[in-house]
Design an enzyme around this catalytic site. Structure first.
Site, mmCIF file in Angstrom:
data_model
loop_
_atom_site.group_PDB
_atom_site.id
_atom_site.type_symbol
_atom_site.label_atom_id
_atom_site.label_comp_id
_atom_site.label_asym_id
_atom_site.label_seq_id
_atom_site.Cartn_x
_atom_site.Cartn_y
_atom_site.Cartn_z
ATOM 1 N N LYS A 115 0.849 -1.200 0.000
ATOM 2 C CA LYS A 115 0.000 0.000 0.000
ATOM 3 C C LYS A 115 0.886 1.252 0.000
ATOM 4 O O LYS A 115 2.097 1.172 0.266
ATOM 5 C CB LYS A 115 -0.925 -0.007 1.221
HETATM 6 C C1 LIG Z 1 -9.877 -2.980 -1.072
HETATM 7 C C2 LIG Z 1 -9.241 -3.765 0.032
HETATM 8 N N1 LIG Z 1 -9.920 -3.944 1.170
HETATM 9 C C3 LIG Z 1 -9.393 -4.622 2.207
HETATM 10 C C4 LIG Z 1 -8.141 -5.183 2.136
HETATM 11 C C5 LIG Z 1 -7.600 -5.968 3.283
HETATM 12 O O1 LIG Z 1 -6.451 -5.407 3.825
HETATM 13 P P1 LIG Z 1 -5.331 -6.300 4.507
HETATM 14 O O2 LIG Z 1 -4.580 -7.010 3.440
HETATM 15 O O3 LIG Z 1 -4.500 -5.295 5.246
HETATM 16 O O4 LIG Z 1 -6.029 -7.239 5.439
HETATM 17 C C6 LIG Z 1 -7.403 -5.036 0.967
HETATM 18 C C7 LIG Z 1 -6.072 -5.642 0.886
HETATM 19 O O5 LIG Z 1 -5.223 -5.603 0.237
HETATM 20 C C8 LIG Z 1 -7.961 -4.310 -0.123
HETATM 21 O O6 LIG Z 1 -7.288 -4.144 -1.263
#
Ligand SMILES: Cc1ncc(COP(=O)(O)O)c(C=O)c1O
Length: 410
Positions: free
Chosen positions: A207
């Site tokens: 990110k």
């Molecule tokens: C749009 C979106 N929502 C939620 C998430 C979940 O985040 P995490 O990977 O930190 O659990 C991601 C993950 O990449 C995502 O791209």
């Protein structure tokens, strides 16, 4: 080096088109990667010399920093973006039989958060130009069981947040904005982080701001904030104002509801806090790369670009190209393989969530969201991250242009 490889690979193009295996590309450019600076490493080292490896002062600093960057009143740091969504849904009180509306063009976590509490995700189709969830489609899918809407800022752009805010207010729905892609994005002059009743972020390794893993829920509502803090750590509270029984001593705590351990470590919080210092620079670099890509690809009939709402100033997390099947001899899979053969790393973000086998087994059928499916069939993500050099950007542009020219349909 990669440019030399590309020169050499021009001759390979017909082989790729003919379905021959793609050769291992030398110096492959990844589609995403973090940018960790020396001061970020020092910030992590500093924490390792303290007695707090978890839930210490670095968490407080990171949370305050997130509030400063977004304008939100409260931030609750958690272990990842998925945990942030799960806790937001719990804090909103969703339960068995409730419905939550989201987009199919997202990572599964945006929908899975409903399943964790026994609720049902309902998928609303995307706008064919912006590829973001369409407010009219949300409205069409509201039923007496709908309790929440999870708009996703896909690629770091935003859907029409004001319209979604308005429809959530009108139907008494909780708006949980999944801003995993959009830290730093501004919509109608107001930063992402304050449009939803709650906003969730991810600090996954690739990110814009990275903690390896990490997440946060932001809110302006004090009651939700208190709930989220308790839910982050098992459902335990030590706050004298919240105790059900008189305290039995300094060790006393109460488990008042059942939750998980979704705490973030101080080590990760220090990294995220330090990375937040670079957000403006990272955002500016991402904007530059995006403008360069937009200008290079705009007039190519083989490509369709994501349109942004004029009221959104986006900090993009992804750069997605849509192929125009009417103007190309090859399909997305062949284009993907050919770009990889040129040393350009690609990905596809995302398979419509309801087409994943887990959701198919729950009875979701193909064809539910035709715009989302058409986008999925023809899209791919190309390298996009702040650490890209100008040479990297030029290499990607050259490779994409060459493939479009070579495979153009007359
Ligand atoms: C749009 C979106 N929502 C939620 C998430 C979940 O985040 P995490 O990977 O930190 O659990 C991601 C993950 O990449 C995502 O791209």
């Amino acid at each position: 080096m990669r440019s030399e490889n590309q020169q050499q690979r021009t001759e390979d193009i017909p082989a790729v088109c003919g379905g021959h295996p793609v050769r291992e590309a030398v110096n492959r450019l990844p589609y995403a990667r973090p940018q960790i600076l020396a001061e970020d490493i020092r910030a992590v080292e500093d924490v390792l010399h303290t007695t707090f490896l978890t839930t210490g002062p670095a968490i407080d600093r990171m949370e305050a920093h997130l509030c400063e960057v977004t304008g939100a009143r409260y931030a609750v740091a958690v272990s990842n973006g998925t945990a942030a969504l799960h806790l937001a849904v719990m804090a909103a009180g969703l339960t068995e039989g409730d419905e939550l509306i989201t987009t199919p063009i997202t990572f599964a976590a945006s929908a899975n958060c409903a399943r964790y509490v026994g609720a049902r995700p309902v998928f609303a189709d995307i706008d064919p130009q912006t590829w973001e969830i369409d407010p009219a489609e949300i409205e069409r899918r509201i039923t007496p069981r709908t309790r929440a809407v999870v708009p996703v800022d896909y690629t770091g752009q935003t859907p029409a947040l004001e319209q979604i805010r308005e429809l959530c207010d009108r139907h008494h729905l909780t708006m949980i904005e999944d801003a995993a892609h959009s830290l730093g994005t501004v919509y109608r002059g107001k930063k992402v982080g304050t449009w939803g009743d709650m906003t969730t972020f991810s600090f996954h390794a690739i990110k814009t701001v990275s903690g390896g893993e990490g997440g946060a829920v932001l809110t302006d509502d004090e009651e939700l904030y208190r709930k989220l803090r308790t839910l982050r750590t098992h459902g335990i509270t030590r706050d004298p104002a919240e105790l059900q029984y008189p305290s039995e001593g300094p060790w006393y705590y109460e488990l008042q509801t059942l939750s998980m351990n979704y705490r973030l470590t101080d080590i990760q919080a220090a990294l995220i806090d330090s990375q937040l210092n670079h957000l403006a620079d990272f955002a500016a670099r991402r904007r530059q790369i995006r403008e360069k890509y937009d200008a290079a690809f705009a007039g190519i009939p083989q490509l369709i670009l994501q349109q942004s709402l004029p009221e959104t100033e986006a900090v993009r997390h992804l750069y997605v190209l849509r192929l125009n099947p009417d103007r190309l001899q090859i399909d997305r899979r062949q284009f993907f393989d050919a770009l990889e053969a040129e040393g350009v790393g690609c990905n596809v973000n995302y398979i419509p969530v309801y087409r994943l086998p887990y959701y198919e087994k729950l009875g979701y059928e193909r064809g539910l969201c035709p715009q989302a499916e058409a986008l999925y069939a023809s899209m791919l993500s190309i390298p996009f991250y702040s650490a890209m050099t100008d040479q990297d950007v030029d290499d990607v542009i050259r490779a994409v242009r060459r493939l479009c020219a070579y495979y153009q349909k007359a």
